[in-house]
Design an enzyme around this catalytic site. Structure first.
Site, PDB file in Angstrom:
ATOM      1  N   ILE A  14       0.826  -1.210   0.000  1.00  0.00           N
ATOM      2  CA  ILE A  14       0.000   0.000   0.000  1.00  0.00           C
ATOM      3  C   ILE A  14       0.863   1.265   0.000  1.00  0.00           C
ATOM      4  CG2 ILE A  14      -0.331   0.271   2.514  1.00  0.00           C
ATOM      5  CD1 ILE A  14      -3.095   0.511  -0.130  1.00  0.00           C
ATOM      6  N   SER A  36      11.574   0.565   7.837  1.00  0.00           N
ATOM      7  CA  SER A  36      11.065  -0.703   7.328  1.00  0.00           C
ATOM      8  C   SER A  36      11.931  -1.828   7.870  1.00  0.00           C
ATOM      9  CB  SER A  36      11.116  -0.704   5.794  1.00  0.00           C
ATOM     10  OG  SER A  36      10.650  -1.935   5.298  1.00  0.00           O
ATOM     11  N   ARG A  37      11.286  -2.924   8.241  1.00  0.00           N
ATOM     12  CA  ARG A  37      12.050  -4.045   8.757  1.00  0.00           C
ATOM     13  C   ARG A  37      12.912  -4.649   7.645  1.00  0.00           C
ATOM     14  NH1 ARG A  37       8.468  -7.680  12.694  1.00  0.00           N
ATOM     15  NH2 ARG A  37       7.764  -5.591  13.178  1.00  0.00           N
ATOM     16  N   LYS A  91      -5.681   2.576   7.289  1.00  0.00           N
ATOM     17  CA  LYS A  91      -6.835   1.915   7.888  1.00  0.00           C
ATOM     18  C   LYS A  91      -6.585   0.428   8.048  1.00  0.00           C
ATOM     19  CE  LYS A  91      -9.103  -0.802   5.770  1.00  0.00           C
ATOM     20  NZ  LYS A  91      -9.268  -1.955   4.844  1.00  0.00           N
ATOM     21  N   ASP A 169     -12.430  -7.587   7.105  1.00  0.00           N
ATOM     22  CA  ASP A 169     -11.304  -6.771   6.647  1.00  0.00           C
ATOM     23  C   ASP A 169     -11.705  -5.963   5.413  1.00  0.00           C
ATOM     24  OD1 ASP A 169      -8.204  -6.249   6.676  1.00  0.00           O
ATOM     25  OD2 ASP A 169      -8.691  -6.858   4.634  1.00  0.00           O
TER      26      ASP A 169
END
Lengths: 315, 315
Positions: A14, A36-37, A91, A169
């Site tokens: 996203i 970011s991992r 969201k 979801d």
């Protein structure tokens, strides 16, 4: 002109598909860092492994954009606010109602702006529908939200875990549109939830809604996560005055009496950033939990049915 | 001195046992009418079969006290507000989160006072615990709420119907105390729910809570609706500074380090009416849905387990 400097955390689908282009297109914002991992690369921006590293070693920035999964987000929000940052959230804001409730007071206490976004609300057809329906008495409201979980969440086991929402979801996007068009009036009156025998979240559901403003409305929501072929995201409304209004394709197309009057795709994320600039300029938060409340109510008052086990399509 | 005139609707056990004596003992209120489906008699007051009849044919009054079951109450609240009445509601305000959400805006729009009461919050031990714990970091929070459904809800089938809450009907009293003592910080992190094979609501549950202010807290809630013998309603708290605080008997007794420091029964409803007078004088509503939000979260993120069928004790 001084732009707001943004750092973005959670560089997944996203972020790449929507946030990066929307930020790049809006002169009010400069993206200055990523967290970011997994290693990512975007326009040579500095990257940090987690929020602590970003805050400690990163460049100065004004607001954090959170695109991480909802689990654990409330804690990230609180830490960003404590560091003096404004926050924009993908969201749904949190996996639970009680966590969502802690956010607005935390932002207020910190004197920072918090924006919990609901992207489907930002389609132009939604604003037009809200305007047209504001003074109307509903006679019928029919929500049909049918998509294929194999296509949108291939192999993502978490959607079937407790707290994973299941078919709610995607359904929460419909709820975010409904609660934008009809604020403070829709409630869940009854719900039937289909749980696959081998899973902890529902795969389909049928809900009856009630409308505080139109006690006699016939309002139903039918959602299914095993829809093959064409995917359906539509909201049909019929009012006492004879208005027949339909939002299809998740709110991007608006039909009035069978005529297509708005047909616009992909204004959602640009509009989210336009709104974020307004909120930042006005130092005002926007944290609406009402779509999440409807999801929670479906689980709270829903009747549970066991249905056939679910297996992923072979890859 | 002009007292507020009250009409009371829903003349059941709680109205007779608690509201009537609390109103009679408070000089700020005059009870002037009753509404009840079944015929009742109390101090020769005029009685009406429903809200419409009360509003149409009854005496003038300032505020409506609602002791009807939660189902359908939101509609009664809206109609009373529209008729210019203030409203006091028994707990829980509504059966769903989304209905609760419609109430405060409705009261604000009507310019009337709405008070959604949570009786357990009005025990003196609760206020003292809130004061003592306000600045504390929690190490352990243990809630044990075990009672016998046969004793408190004999034969009441609705508690097992979808929307009937099951064991969360008593548990919400514990939640109302927790959310009073620790506002805006407790959330449901995980839940295991035991559903009797022949029923639609849980009979027992084990929850893990999280605390936004004390991320490392060990917080658990254990509830059971099949407790024989002594009934248990207790909240234990241990803090980083070494404070050991216990509320027992639903919050009427407060223990500090093993010493009983407050032992007071039945201040709940008199205190509710004292607060209602303050709210009316200040033209201020109080509608806190947070206990209900914790219940909804338990259902939303809870893992469901099938357990032995439930049967009522032979009468």
């Amino acid at each position: 002109m001084a732009a707001y400097r943004l750092a973005l955390m959670g560089v997944g689908v996203i972020a790449k598909a929507q946030h990066f282009p929307a930020i790049a297109a809006n002169p009010a914002f400069d993206l200055v860092a990523l967290a970011s991992r997994a290693p990512v690369s975007y326009q040579g921006l500095p990257q940090f492994g987690d929020l602590d590293a970003l805050l400690r070693d990163g460049p100065e920035f004004d607001a954090l954009v959170l695109c991480t999964p909802p689990q654990g987000r409330a804690d990230l929000v609180r830490r960003a606010l404590a560091a003096g940052k404004h926050v924009l959230m993908e969201k749904p804001p949190t996996p639970s109602v009680s966590e969502a409730l802690t956010l607005a007071p935390a932002a207020e206490a910190a004197g920072r702006v918090l924006f919990a976004t609901w992207h489907s609300r930002f389609n132009r057809g939604v604003a037009k529908a809200k305007e047209l329906l504001a003074a109307e008495t509903l006679v019928r409201l029919t929500v049909t939200w049918k998509e294929d979980v194999n296509r949108w969440h291939p192999g993502q086991e978490w959607v079937w875990h407790p707290g994973g929402f299941g078919v709610f979801d995607p359904t929460i996007n419909a709820f975010s549109i409904l609660t934008e068009i009809f604020p403070d009036r829709l409630t869940v009156a009854a719900a039937d939830l289909d749980f696959p025998a081998n899973r902890h979240t529902p795969i389909a559901a049928r809900l009856t809604l009630a409308d505080a403003r139109s006690p006699k409305v016939d309002a139903t929501v039918e959602v299914d996560w095993m829809q093959r072929g064409e995917q359906t995201w539509s909201i049909d409304v019929v009012t006492e005055s004879g208005l027949a209004l339909t939002l299809t394709h998740g709110g991007t197309k608006l039909w009035l009496g069978g005529q297509l009057v708005i047909d616009e795709s992909d204004t959602e994320y640009p509009e989210i950033y336009t709104r974020f600039k307004t909120l930042l300029d006005e130092k005002r938060s926007e944290v609406d939990g009402s779509p999440l409340h409807l999801v929670a109510d479906a689980f709270l008052i829903g009747k549970r049915h066991a249905v056939a086990p679910f297996d992923w399509d072979a890859a």
